[in-house]
Every structure is written in C-alpha cells, then in structure tokens.
Write a protein that holds these residues in place. Sequence first.
Motif, PDB file in Angstrom:
ATOM      1  N   MET A   1      55.078  36.633  25.642  1.00  0.00           N
ATOM      2  CA  MET A   1      53.924  35.826  26.023  1.00  0.00           C
ATOM      3  C   MET A   1      52.801  36.712  26.564  1.00  0.00           C
ATOM      4  SD  MET A   1      53.875  32.464  28.482  1.00  0.00           S
ATOM      5  CE  MET A   1      54.275  33.370  29.970  1.00  0.00           C
ATOM      6  N   MET A   2      53.185  37.737  27.317  1.00  0.00           N
ATOM      7  CA  MET A   2      52.197  38.679  27.836  1.00  0.00           C
ATOM      8  C   MET A   2      51.565  39.463  26.689  1.00  0.00           C
ATOM      9  SD  MET A   2      50.921  39.558  30.802  1.00  0.00           S
ATOM     10  CE  MET A   2      49.270  39.866  30.188  1.00  0.00           C
ATOM     11  N   SER A   3      52.370  39.795  25.667  1.00  0.00           N
ATOM     12  CA  SER A   3      51.854  40.510  24.498  1.00  0.00           C
ATOM     13  C   SER A   3      50.820  39.668  23.752  1.00  0.00           C
ATOM     14  CB  SER A   3      53.002  40.881  23.550  1.00  0.00           C
ATOM     15  OG  SER A   3      53.897  41.770  24.148  1.00  0.00           O
ATOM     16  N   VAL A   4      51.111  38.370  23.608  1.00  0.00           N
ATOM     17  CA  VAL A   4      50.176  37.475  22.929  1.00  0.00           C
ATOM     18  C   VAL A   4      48.877  37.367  23.723  1.00  0.00           C
ATOM     19  CG1 VAL A   4      49.771  35.082  22.207  1.00  0.00           C
ATOM     20  CG2 VAL A   4      51.984  36.172  21.754  1.00  0.00           C
ATOM     21  N   ALA A   5      48.991  37.241  25.052  1.00  0.00           N
ATOM     22  CA  ALA A   5      47.800  37.159  25.902  1.00  0.00           C
ATOM     23  C   ALA A   5      46.972  38.437  25.781  1.00  0.00           C
ATOM     24  CB  ALA A   5      48.209  36.925  27.351  1.00  0.00           C
ATOM     25  N   LEU A   6      47.646  39.590  25.749  1.00  0.00           N
ATOM     26  CA  LEU A   6      46.953  40.870  25.594  1.00  0.00           C
ATOM     27  C   LEU A   6      46.239  40.941  24.251  1.00  0.00           C
ATOM     28  CD1 LEU A   6      46.333  43.835  26.356  1.00  0.00           C
ATOM     29  CD2 LEU A   6      48.553  44.449  25.366  1.00  0.00           C
ATOM     30  N   PHE A   7      46.926  40.508  23.185  1.00  0.00           N
ATOM     31  CA  PHE A   7      46.334  40.524  21.851  1.00  0.00           C
ATOM     32  C   PHE A   7      45.100  39.622  21.788  1.00  0.00           C
ATOM     33  CE2 PHE A   7      46.088  38.446  17.647  1.00  0.00           C
ATOM     34  CZ  PHE A   7      45.774  39.548  16.875  1.00  0.00           C
ATOM     35  N   ILE A   8      45.214  38.410  22.350  1.00  0.00           N
ATOM     36  CA  ILE A   8      44.087  37.473  22.321  1.00  0.00           C
ATOM     37  C   ILE A   8      42.902  38.021  23.102  1.00  0.00           C
ATOM     38  CG2 ILE A   8      43.314  35.193  23.103  1.00  0.00           C
ATOM     39  CD1 ILE A   8      46.113  34.159  22.410  1.00  0.00           C
ATOM     40  N   SER A   9      43.154  38.613  24.268  1.00  0.00           N
ATOM     41  CA  SER A   9      42.057  39.158  25.073  1.00  0.00           C
ATOM     42  C   SER A   9      41.386  40.327  24.356  1.00  0.00           C
ATOM     43  CB  SER A   9      42.574  39.610  26.439  1.00  0.00           C
ATOM     44  OG  SER A   9      43.315  40.812  26.360  1.00  0.00           O
ATOM     45  N   THR A  10      42.162  41.119  23.624  1.00  0.00           N
ATOM     46  CA  THR A  10      41.597  42.250  22.878  1.00  0.00           C
ATOM     47  C   THR A  10      40.716  41.762  21.731  1.00  0.00           C
ATOM     48  OG1 THR A  10      43.555  43.591  23.416  1.00  0.00           O
ATOM     49  CG2 THR A  10      42.151  44.373  21.632  1.00  0.00           C
ATOM     50  N   VAL A  11      41.178  40.721  21.024  1.00  0.00           N
ATOM     51  CA  VAL A  11      40.391  40.155  19.924  1.00  0.00           C
ATOM     52  C   VAL A  11      39.108  39.512  20.457  1.00  0.00           C
ATOM     53  CG1 VAL A  11      40.341  38.394  18.122  1.00  0.00           C
ATOM     54  CG2 VAL A  11      42.386  39.803  18.423  1.00  0.00           C
ATOM     55  N   ILE A  12      39.221  38.754  21.534  1.00  0.00           N
ATOM     56  CA  ILE A  12      38.045  38.109  22.131  1.00  0.00           C
ATOM     57  C   ILE A  12      37.008  39.152  22.534  1.00  0.00           C
ATOM     58  CG2 ILE A  12      37.230  36.851  24.173  1.00  0.00           C
ATOM     59  CD1 ILE A  12      39.759  35.185  24.045  1.00  0.00           C
ATOM     60  N   SER A  13      37.476  40.268  23.078  1.00  0.00           N
ATOM     61  CA  SER A  13      36.554  41.296  23.570  1.00  0.00           C
ATOM     62  C   SER A  13      35.719  41.925  22.457  1.00  0.00           C
ATOM     63  CB  SER A  13      37.324  42.386  24.322  1.00  0.00           C
ATOM     64  OG  SER A  13      38.177  43.105  23.450  1.00  0.00           O
ATOM     65  N   LEU A  14      36.195  41.836  21.205  1.00  0.00           N
ATOM     66  CA  LEU A  14      35.429  42.376  20.082  1.00  0.00           C
ATOM     67  C   LEU A  14      34.046  41.746  20.014  1.00  0.00           C
ATOM     68  CD1 LEU A  14      35.056  43.932  17.411  1.00  0.00           C
ATOM     69  CD2 LEU A  14      36.265  42.063  16.252  1.00  0.00           C
ATOM     70  N   PHE A  15      33.967  40.447  20.254  1.00  0.00           N
ATOM     71  CA  PHE A  15      32.687  39.739  20.223  1.00  0.00           C
ATOM     72  C   PHE A  15      32.125  39.522  21.636  1.00  0.00           C
ATOM     73  CE2 PHE A  15      35.153  38.490  16.495  1.00  0.00           C
ATOM     74  CZ  PHE A  15      34.265  38.798  15.478  1.00  0.00           C
ATOM     75  N   TYR A  16      33.025  39.340  22.578  1.00  0.00           N
ATOM     76  CA  TYR A  16      32.607  39.064  23.959  1.00  0.00           C
ATOM     77  C   TYR A  16      31.826  40.233  24.558  1.00  0.00           C
ATOM     78  CZ  TYR A  16      33.230  38.653  29.044  1.00  0.00           C
ATOM     79  OH  TYR A  16      33.026  38.616  30.414  1.00  0.00           O
ATOM     80  N   ILE A  17      32.312  41.462  24.370  1.00  0.00           N
ATOM     81  CA  ILE A  17      31.679  42.620  25.002  1.00  0.00           C
ATOM     82  C   ILE A  17      30.253  42.851  24.494  1.00  0.00           C
ATOM     83  CG2 ILE A  17      31.781  45.143  25.238  1.00  0.00           C
ATOM     84  CD1 ILE A  17      34.812  44.858  25.549  1.00  0.00           C
ATOM     85  N   PRO A  18      30.018  42.933  23.177  1.00  0.00           N
ATOM     86  CA  PRO A  18      28.623  43.113  22.745  1.00  0.00           C
ATOM     87  C   PRO A  18      27.734  41.925  23.091  1.00  0.00           C
ATOM     88  CG  PRO A  18      30.053  42.743  20.849  1.00  0.00           C
ATOM     89  CD  PRO A  18      30.948  42.977  22.030  1.00  0.00           C
ATOM     90  N   LEU A  19      28.290  40.698  23.070  1.00  0.00           N
ATOM     91  CA  LEU A  19      27.486  39.518  23.393  1.00  0.00           C
ATOM     92  C   LEU A  19      27.060  39.526  24.856  1.00  0.00           C
ATOM     93  CD1 LEU A  19      26.335  36.817  22.382  1.00  0.00           C
ATOM     94  CD2 LEU A  19      28.486  35.743  23.102  1.00  0.00           C
ATOM     95  N   ILE A  20      27.995  39.820  25.756  1.00  0.00           N
ATOM     96  CA  ILE A  20      27.664  39.779  27.174  1.00  0.00           C
ATOM     97  C   ILE A  20      26.836  40.997  27.584  1.00  0.00           C
ATOM     98  CG2 ILE A  20      29.684  40.977  28.135  1.00  0.00           C
ATOM     99  CD1 ILE A  20      29.764  38.673  30.251  1.00  0.00           C
ATOM    100  N   LEU A  21      27.021  42.125  26.891  1.00  0.00           N
ATOM    101  CA  LEU A  21      26.157  43.280  27.144  1.00  0.00           C
ATOM    102  C   LEU A  21      24.735  42.996  26.676  1.00  0.00           C
ATOM    103  CD1 LEU A  21      28.341  46.401  26.226  1.00  0.00           C
ATOM    104  CD2 LEU A  21      27.450  45.784  28.476  1.00  0.00           C
ATOM    105  N   TYR A  22      24.617  42.305  25.554  1.00  0.00           N
ATOM    106  CA  TYR A  22      23.288  41.890  25.062  1.00  0.00           C
ATOM    107  C   TYR A  22      22.611  40.982  26.084  1.00  0.00           C
ATOM    108  CZ  TYR A  22      19.912  39.115  22.389  1.00  0.00           C
ATOM    109  OH  TYR A  22      18.785  38.451  21.977  1.00  0.00           O
ATOM    110  N   TRP A  23      23.367  40.035  26.615  1.00  0.00           N
ATOM    111  CA  TRP A  23      22.838  39.140  27.640  1.00  0.00           C
ATOM    112  C   TRP A  23      22.442  39.933  28.889  1.00  0.00           C
ATOM    113  CZ3 TRP A  23      24.942  38.253  32.529  1.00  0.00           C
ATOM    114  CH2 TRP A  23      24.316  37.233  33.269  1.00  0.00           C
ATOM    115  N   TYR A  24      23.284  40.860  29.303  1.00  0.00           N
ATOM    116  CA  TYR A  24      23.037  41.647  30.524  1.00  0.00           C
ATOM    117  C   TYR A  24      21.783  42.524  30.362  1.00  0.00           C
ATOM    118  CZ  TYR A  24      23.813  45.012  34.304  1.00  0.00           C
ATOM    119  OH  TYR A  24      23.661  45.804  35.420  1.00  0.00           O
ATOM    120  N   MET A  25      21.608  43.104  29.191  1.00  0.00           N
ATOM    121  CA  MET A  25      20.469  43.986  28.951  1.00  0.00           C
ATOM    122  C   MET A  25      19.161  43.204  28.900  1.00  0.00           C
ATOM    123  SD  MET A  25      22.202  46.469  26.065  1.00  0.00           S
ATOM    124  CE  MET A  25      20.657  47.272  25.636  1.00  0.00           C
TER     125      MET A  25
END
Length: 307
Positions: free
Chosen positions: A282-306
Amino acid sequence: MSIFFTLLGKIIPLYISIILGFLSTYILKCDKETVAKILLYLLSPLIIFNAALNVNLSASILFLPIFFFLFSSILSFILLAYFKRVYSDNTANLLAFSTSTGNTGNIGIPLAILFLEPRMVDVFIFTVLASLLYQNSVGYYITAKGNFSAKQSLLKMLKLPVLYAFILGIICNLLEIKLPEVFENYNEYLKGAYTVFGMMIVGMGLEHIRTNGSFDMKFISYAMFIKFILWPVVVLAFIFIDKTYIHFLNDGLYTVMFLFSIVPLAGNTVTVATLLNVKPQMMSVALFISTVISLFYIPLILYWYMN
C-alpha cells in the motif's frame, strides 16, 4: 502557459530516468541494492560535502535545515496523534512518518539542479540534511517504537556517511579550505550522476508494486493531501509572514523552501514499511501515485509560484 510547458519539458527527462530504472530492474534484472549503496555511500556524501564546502554560510542559510528538521519533527507528532484516532495499528505511525518528509534527495536535488541557479543548488543540497536527520532520528523513532529503541535509531543515524561528509564540509568551509580548480568540473559530473541514478532508483523501486488489495483510498488521500497541499500551504504562509514582517530571508531562499515543500513522498518509506511489515504494498502504491502526480503538479505549481 509557455512557461508551464518549458517547466514541464525540463522535468520530463527526469521521469525518463525513472522509466529506465523500472526497465533495468524488470527486464535486465539489475540489482537495486547496488545502486542504492552507490547513492548512499559514494555520491550522496560527495554531493553533501561539496555543498557544505561551497555554500556561503550565513544565519539565514543555516536557518533552513534547522527549520525543516523542526517542522518535520513537530508535524510528525501532530499527525501521529491524529492518525492514532483513525487507525488502530501502527499504520498511523507509518503515515505520520512518511508524510512529514519528502523525496528531497533523489527527486529534490535533480529538480534543484534544473530550476535553481548553481549558488542556490548548493543551498538546497545543504538543506537536504534536514530530511536525512529527520528520517533517521525522529522519523525512525515514530515508525518503530516497538521495533527500534531510541538508542538504536541514534546509532543508525551515526552510521550515515553523509553526516560526516556534512561536518567535514562545514569545517573546511569555516577554515576556508577550497578544493583545487580541477575538481570543479568533477563536482558537476557528480551532480549529473546523482541526478540520473537518483531518479533511476525511484523507478527500480516500482518494479515490485502490486495494486491488488493495496489501493487504500483513505490512506492515499491522507498522504496526497498532506504532501501536496498542507506542506506548500504552511511553507507559503511562513514565506508570507517573513516577507511581510520579519525580512530574515530573501527571494532565492524562499524559492529553495518552496521547492523543498513540493517534492513527492520519500522512497525509503517503502523500506520502512517492509521492515515493519505495515502494508508495504500500500505504501508502494502511494509512493507511485505521488511520483506520477508530481510530474504535472511540480511544473504547474512552480508556474503558479513564479507568476
């Protein structure tokens, strides 16, 4: 939106390394433990040493690792008290530990190299010590009250080579001892190697994921909310207070703090879950989901922050 796609374009190669790591384990049967040892005992200490050696020490820069260590520690105890009301077993301990830290090393450092200027990259790497100390002290204590004593957790932390690399780097920095110029390019090679291997090992850790019976929506929802919403909100609130009233930090350090707050779950949470036999899949699945989400989340939130 062109800035967003530029940021997304920068982060995609990192995820190609994750795919390569997955394929190297799934097809080539490469040994994840060997890569982990290279990262832990060779690349990480050298990266930390160079960062501690080259960073311009000041009260504001020293404040960052202290702030994040204290924040992670306090947050973990608060979450533990809350999750004890939700879970009857030590799943509460695992969730409190895993959401109070992040993958600031294997994912955070490559992101810092991509998005920050070289001077601030060293500051970010310097700050990563907060995660390492938390994960191997307070974090281990919280996750394993019945499996590890406080003394055992302390001994484990004292075995970390990055701790001594950090201390040596600080001493050389204070004594104004500098490496010969010939090693400057080598330092860049080390960062490049860490970027590739650090992202690959994330993918190598995904090879054994099995979703059957491991998709716990409540567990995953808590983890995603705390990591991707609570963390940046708290850090942004601190940035607002400091920028408006205190004026202790500067814009460059604010960016370091914000980047530190938006990385996904840390990879070693799966190791801890396996060790304690607390729903590691279950922890592995949570880690995988968070890693996939971060692919779009990180550039989107950095764009917002900038903006």
